[in-house]
Design a protein around this motif. Structure first.
Motif, PDB file in Angstrom:
ATOM      1  N   SER A   1       0.821  -1.200   0.000  1.00  0.00           N
ATOM      2  CA  SER A   1       0.000   0.000   0.000  1.00  0.00           C
ATOM      3  C   SER A   1       0.861   1.259   0.000  1.00  0.00           C
ATOM      4  CB  SER A   1      -0.934   0.001   1.217  1.00  0.00           C
ATOM      5  OG  SER A   1      -1.684   1.192   1.268  1.00  0.00           O
TER       6      SER A   1
ATOM      7  N   LYS B   1       2.595   1.602  -3.434  1.00  0.00           N
ATOM      8  CA  LYS B   1       1.634   2.037  -4.441  1.00  0.00           C
ATOM      9  C   LYS B   1       1.277   3.510  -4.266  1.00  0.00           C
ATOM     10  CE  LYS B   1      -0.520  -2.486  -5.175  1.00  0.00           C
ATOM     11  NZ  LYS B   1      -1.748  -3.294  -5.012  1.00  0.00           N
ATOM     12  N   THR B   2       1.173   3.948  -3.014  1.00  0.00           N
ATOM     13  CA  THR B   2       0.815   5.339  -2.764  1.00  0.00           C
ATOM     14  C   THR B   2       1.859   6.285  -3.331  1.00  0.00           C
ATOM     15  OG1 THR B   2      -0.413   4.765  -0.766  1.00  0.00           O
ATOM     16  CG2 THR B   2       0.337   7.034  -0.970  1.00  0.00           C
TER      17      THR B   2
ATOM     18  N   ILE C   1       1.845   6.288  -7.117  1.00  0.00           N
ATOM     19  CA  ILE C   1       0.731   7.068  -7.657  1.00  0.00           C
ATOM     20  C   ILE C   1       1.035   8.556  -7.571  1.00  0.00           C
ATOM     21  CG2 ILE C   1      -1.673   7.719  -7.270  1.00  0.00           C
ATOM     22  CD1 ILE C   1      -2.219   4.843  -6.480  1.00  0.00           C
TER      23      ILE C   1
ATOM     24  N   VAL D   1      -4.415  12.071  -2.977  1.00  0.00           N
ATOM     25  CA  VAL D   1      -3.873  10.709  -3.020  1.00  0.00           C
ATOM     26  C   VAL D   1      -3.610  10.203  -1.608  1.00  0.00           C
ATOM     27  CG1 VAL D   1      -1.870   9.343  -3.711  1.00  0.00           C
ATOM     28  CG2 VAL D   1      -2.949  10.880  -5.338  1.00  0.00           C
ATOM     29  N   TYR D   2      -3.100  11.063  -0.729  1.00  0.00           N
ATOM     30  CA  TYR D   2      -2.844  10.638   0.656  1.00  0.00           C
ATOM     31  C   TYR D   2      -4.128  10.143   1.313  1.00  0.00           C
ATOM     32  CZ  TYR D   2       1.372  13.491   0.074  1.00  0.00           C
ATOM     33  OH  TYR D   2       2.536  14.045  -0.372  1.00  0.00           O
TER      34      TYR D   2
ATOM     35  N   CYS E   1      -6.884   9.074  -0.031  1.00  0.00           N
ATOM     36  CA  CYS E   1      -7.513   7.922  -0.682  1.00  0.00           C
ATOM     37  C   CYS E   1      -6.744   6.636  -0.431  1.00  0.00           C
ATOM     38  CB  CYS E   1      -7.628   8.168  -2.190  1.00  0.00           C
ATOM     39  SG  CYS E   1      -8.783   9.473  -2.644  1.00  0.00           S
ATOM     40  N   ARG E   2      -5.435   6.706  -0.282  1.00  0.00           N
ATOM     41  CA  ARG E   2      -4.611   5.508  -0.200  1.00  0.00           C
ATOM     42  C   ARG E   2      -4.307   5.056   1.229  1.00  0.00           C
ATOM     43  NH1 ARG E   2      -4.406   2.107  -3.884  1.00  0.00           N
ATOM     44  NH2 ARG E   2      -2.444   1.382  -2.988  1.00  0.00           N
ATOM     45  N   ASP E   3      -4.278   5.984   2.180  1.00  0.00           N
ATOM     46  CA  ASP E   3      -3.850   5.664   3.542  1.00  0.00           C
ATOM     47  C   ASP E   3      -5.055   5.716   4.469  1.00  0.00           C
ATOM     48  OD1 ASP E   3      -2.648   5.594   6.101  1.00  0.00           O
ATOM     49  OD2 ASP E   3      -0.787   6.360   5.251  1.00  0.00           O
TER      50      ASP E   3
ATOM     51  N   ARG F   1      -6.880   8.877   6.472  1.00  0.00           N
ATOM     52  CA  ARG F   1      -8.293   9.223   6.352  1.00  0.00           C
ATOM     53  C   ARG F   1      -8.936   9.379   7.714  1.00  0.00           C
ATOM     54  NH1 ARG F   1      -8.330   5.142   2.291  1.00  0.00           N
ATOM     55  NH2 ARG F   1      -9.399   3.732   3.731  1.00  0.00           N
TER      56      ARG F   1
END
Length: 318
Positions: free
Chosen positions: A206, A209-210, A213, A262-263, A265-267, A271
């Motif tokens: 994860s 990928k972050t 992206i 992106v932060y 949505c990915r982590d 969130r």
């Protein structure tokens, strides 16, 4: 008018989102790791880019002709410094991810002092490149060498800047490609062992990928502008760079907003921190709940909450 209106909107969103990212990293102790310090520095660079673009929106168009020489170099220097800081930070993030993944660690054990020195070095290099045109690398004494997009800068400066950014992009792509091949091989080997904990694999993939992206979004947003800069720096007279420069610059500024999105949505932890910061008033305990539960005491990775009525603890193994 349309470009200025869009630019002001994007700048305000960039300022708000990146301030939220910085606040999340500062408030959550789980983010006190080298990778998150670097991500926070990237958010600071994006925040600086938002300020630079906001300054540009108030000093562009007809107002450009009324700028003093110093004011024009300040406007250009802010943009150059913010871009250089973002590129350098992304390269530092790539190196940190490579170091941690190759050492089979979720977070690298890079000493905090070295991280601080790395961040300071990023900003020293960015400020140096941003201030260089105002002091030496301009075309005030040789007007035939001036560029069209940045009329007071030498075309050679634009060409070197664009080529340097493209070289950094290639280095980051090479680093992340090596990381992906290594992670894929390791995951295949780990899948053969029943005792392999899936959380390590999921979290590592994860995080990788972050940042990939983020890197991809940066390349997509900045590459058109860099290509135009390179064409102008090489003196392409048939290239109508002035017709597209404002739109490519707006696209580049939008990258500072994309990074923050992106932060979130990915982590998943990011969130949750965002929600806590945005809804802190709603998440406060009511007076009745505060009287019932005593303050929690953290031990390791779990939280013990003592109930005064019966003395039995509740375990929250977050």
């Amino acid at each position: 008018v349309v470009v200025v209106a869009l630019g002001l909107t994007v700048s305000v969103l960039v300022l708000l989102t990146n301030l939220l990212v910085i606040a999340a990293i500062a408030s959550n102790r789980r983010f006190h790791q080298p990778i998150y310090y670097l991500l926070g520095n990237l958010a600071a660079a994006d925040l600086f880019a938002g300020v630079a673009y906001l300054f540009l929106m108030f000093h562009t168009g007809p107002r450009t002709a009324r700028l003093s020489l110093e004011g024009w170099f300040v406007r250009q220097g802010l943009l150059d410094t913010s871009l250089t800081a973002s590129v350098a930070t992304l390269l530092a993030i790539a190196v940190e991810r490579h170091r941690s993944v190759m050492a089979v660690q979720l977070h690298s054990r890079l000493p905090r002092g070295r991280v601080v020195l790395l961040i300071v070095g990023v900003w020293v290099a960015a400020l140096g490149l941003g201030l260089l045109p105002a002091h030496s690398w301009h075309c005030l004494c040789a007007l035939d060498r001036c560029s069209r997009m940045a009329p007071l800068l030498s075309r050679s400066y634009l060409a070197v800047w664009a080529l340097s950014s493209l070289l950094v992009f290639l280095l980051m792509v090479a680093v992340y490609t090596r990381i992906f091949f290594y992670v894929r091989r390791r995951v295949q080997r780990m899948a053969e062992h029943v005792s392999c904990h899936p959380r390590y694999r999921e979290t590592t993939l994860s995080l990788v990928k972050t940042v990939v992206i983020i890197l991809g979004a940066f390349v997509v947003c900045w590459t058109p502008g860099q290509v135009v800069l390179l064409l102008d720096g090489l003196g392409c007279k048939s290239c109508n760079v002035l017709a597209v420069e404002k739109y490519f610059l707006l696209l580049a500024e939008a990258n500072s907003l994309v990074n923050a999105v992106v932060y979130s949505c990915r982590d998943a932890e990011m969130r949750r921190t965002f929600r806590r910061l945005l809804c802190c008033l709603c998440l406060r305990r009511s007076p009745h709940e505060s009287a019932r539960y005593a303050p929690s005491t953290r031990t390791g990775a779990s939280t013990r909450i003592m109930l005064p009525e019966n003395g039995h603890p509740l375990m929250d193994s977050t």
